[in-house]
Design an enzyme around this catalytic site. Structure first.
Site, PDB file in Angstrom:
ATOM      1  N   ASP A  38       0.853  -1.190   0.000  1.00 19.11           N
ATOM      2  CA  ASP A  38       0.000   0.000   0.000  1.00 19.11           C
ATOM      3  C   ASP A  38       0.887   1.237   0.000  1.00 19.11           C
ATOM      4  O   ASP A  38       2.031   1.202   0.467  1.00 19.11           O
ATOM      5  CB  ASP A  38      -0.912   0.020   1.239  1.00 19.11           C
ATOM      6  N   GLU A  40       0.708   5.783   0.489  1.00 16.18           N
ATOM      7  CA  GLU A  40      -0.010   7.033   0.752  1.00 16.18           C
ATOM      8  C   GLU A  40       0.635   8.104  -0.127  1.00 16.18           C
ATOM      9  O   GLU A  40       1.861   8.100  -0.337  1.00 16.18           O
ATOM     10  CB  GLU A  40       0.076   7.423   2.228  1.00 16.18           C
ATOM     11  N   HIS A 177      -5.729   4.863   6.222  1.00 12.52           N
ATOM     12  CA  HIS A 177      -4.931   5.856   5.497  1.00 12.52           C
ATOM     13  C   HIS A 177      -3.527   6.032   6.066  1.00 12.52           C
ATOM     14  O   HIS A 177      -2.942   7.108   5.973  1.00 12.52           O
ATOM     15  CB  HIS A 177      -5.661   7.200   5.420  1.00 12.52           C
ATOM     16  N   ASP A 182      -3.104  -0.147   6.461  1.00 18.96           N
ATOM     17  CA  ASP A 182      -3.895  -0.566   5.306  1.00 18.96           C
ATOM     18  C   ASP A 182      -3.384  -1.883   4.723  1.00 18.96           C
ATOM     19  O   ASP A 182      -4.170  -2.696   4.215  1.00 18.96           O
ATOM     20  CB  ASP A 182      -3.900   0.519   4.236  1.00 18.96           C
TER      21      ASP A 182
END
Length: 214
Positions: A38, A40, A177, A182
């Site tokens: 994942d 951000e 987030h 995540d």
């Protein structure tokens, strides 16, 4: 003797893909090794936005093994929206590592493992774009999109964002987030989806990728 034969199989499987698929079928989906990943970012467009956090965790035999979680210093002021959404303060961001070092560590960690991602169409273009700006290779790994799989396997949800799919499976989401959190949630969703895939007779990563892309 058994360990020797196992090691020999691994070596041969690297040369002959059909042996790898044979092993996948004998193991079952939940046992097969993959990396859940994942990121951000500072925005939605990979051409104009930056990656500020990247995480990965190795999953094998239904258990989480090694993990990687890196904050990236983009040398920019983070938008208030992103700070509020992710909880990554400017101070945390400024203490991150350089993008090239972060991507190098990420590529080394995931190697050629299949990648489990909630929304392949977002994360993978971001990673590939920024890797190529640093003169690094593209990801060519097998891909598993838990978002696309959820749409096929659990139709009727009003939203397929990570938190809503987790809610369907009663997976707790105390933090969202942040890339590391995540990744953990996505990994748990993947294991739930595996149960549904196996009921359809889908037993290999290759078959999973073909199914979600169809």
């Amino acid at each position: 003797m058994e360990n020797h034969r196992s090691g020999e199989f691994e070596t041969l499987a690297e040369k002959f893909p059909f042996l790898r698929h044979a092993k996948e079928k004998s193991l079952g989906l939940a046992d097969q090794r993959c990396c859940v990943i994942d990121i951000e970012t500072t925005g939605l467009e990979y051409q104009t936005s930056e990656i500020i956090e990247i995480a990965a965790a190795r999953l094998e035999h239904g258990k989480v093994g090694e993990s990687l979680n890196v904050l990236i210093n983009t040398h920019q002021l983070l938008p208030d929206l992103i700070v509020n959404l992710t909880g990554i303060s400017q101070e945390l961001h400024d203490g991150g590592v350089e993008k090239g070092a972060a991507l190098e560590a990420f590529f080394k960690f995931v190697g050629g493992d299949p990648l489990v991602v909630h929304n392949v169409e977002f994360d993978i273009p971001f990673i590939n774009h920024h890797a190529q700006t640093m003169f690094k290779p593209r990801l060519e790994n097998p891909l598993i999109c838990t978002l696309k799989l959820a749409r096929k396997l659990i139709p009727g949800l009003y939203s397929y964002k990570l938190s809503k799919v987790a809610e369907h499976f009663r997976i707790p989401t105390p933090i969202l987030h942040r890339a590391g959190a995540d990744v953990e949630i996505t990994g748990e969703i993947w294991l739930k989806l595996v149960e549904l895939l196996e009921k359809k007779g889908i037993k290999t990563i290759q078959e999973v990728e073909k199914f979600w892309r169809s």
